[in-house]
Enzyme design. Sequence first.
Site, short mmCIF file in Angstrom:
data_model
loop_
_atom_site.label_atom_id
_atom_site.label_comp_id
_atom_site.label_asym_id
_atom_site.label_seq_id
_atom_site.Cartn_x
_atom_site.Cartn_y
_atom_site.Cartn_z
N SER A 87 0.89 -1.27 0.09
CA SER A 87 0.00 0.14 -0.13
C SER A 87 0.90 1.22 -0.04
CB SER A 87 -0.94 -0.09 1.41
OG SER A 87 -1.57 1.31 1.48
N TYR A 100 -0.62 -0.39 10.17
CA TYR A 100 -0.82 -0.69 8.41
C TYR A 100 0.38 -0.45 7.68
CZ TYR A 100 -3.35 -1.18 4.27
OH TYR A 100 -3.80 -1.69 2.79
N LYS A 112 2.55 -2.95 5.61
CA LYS A 112 2.75 -3.00 4.05
C LYS A 112 4.09 -2.51 3.85
CE LYS A 112 -1.50 -4.07 3.39
NZ LYS A 112 -1.38 -5.45 2.88
#
Length: 297
Positions: A149, A162, A166
């Site tokens: 991401s 997150y 990622k």
Amino acid sequence: MDIRLDGQVAIVTGAGRGLGRSHALGLAARGAKVALIDFDPAADGAPPAASEVSAEIRARGGESMAVGANVANPDSVQTMVEQVLARWGRVDILVNNAGILRDKTFAKMDLADFRLVLDVHVMGTVHCTKAVWDRMREQKYGRIVLTASSSGLYGNFGQSNYGTAKAAMVGLMNVLHLEGEKHNIRTNILLPTAATGMTEGLFPAAIAALATPESITPGLLFLVSADAPSRVMLCAGAGTFARTLITETVGVHFPEADRTPENIAAAFDRISDPTDAVSVKTAFEQTEKLVALALRR
């Protein structure tokens, strides 16, 4: 030449909805047999969402199966892969797509939520990849896609967990590429921007209408094709595709007597100059690059 996946077996995690559903349908449309992996702790057996997508594939004349598995649990993943192998005898494609969000600022984030996101995204990807790795080595063929991401590459407010997870995909891809190369295992990263259940409410309606999961899947199909590249970070959103490249500036060498933080500060613009920046292929290659500059002095 058309990209076809006839006779190949693909595993897609998080396949019950959103990107996973789109990827599974796209793989099946190109001839792959698709195992749809999803997790629903309330389900007895295959999760309903994955079962619905599997039924949709079969209704279109394809082959598929739905399997319940928690990617954060290595035993669950191993059982899942064994089911796929028992059904079709091989695994050619692995799409690591499963993920969750637990967004909060770092100051307010509970460490359990930080760890949970890493368990699903990082260890979930590791568990699934490890479970198919030896089989791909034996058959001298494998196509693996990791889902990263822009939050991991560039940051996003409230997503320290997150983003960390990622960003880890980059390191994993680089090593899997090097170790899988001689076995014809190609590993790539897909960085999608899409309006899904995970991102519901984050996009204005006009952008959400363009940033569909279906606009991402053609990039995924390219990354798992027989002639796919390896070690590529492919960005995809709203039908637009771009490639992220990591480069390193030439750098500045300082004689021993001049190695002070003050001199580094004074030369920082030259250190940062992107002119003639290069893409380094291995950690040792970077060492050789830095030492070569020193030896020229």
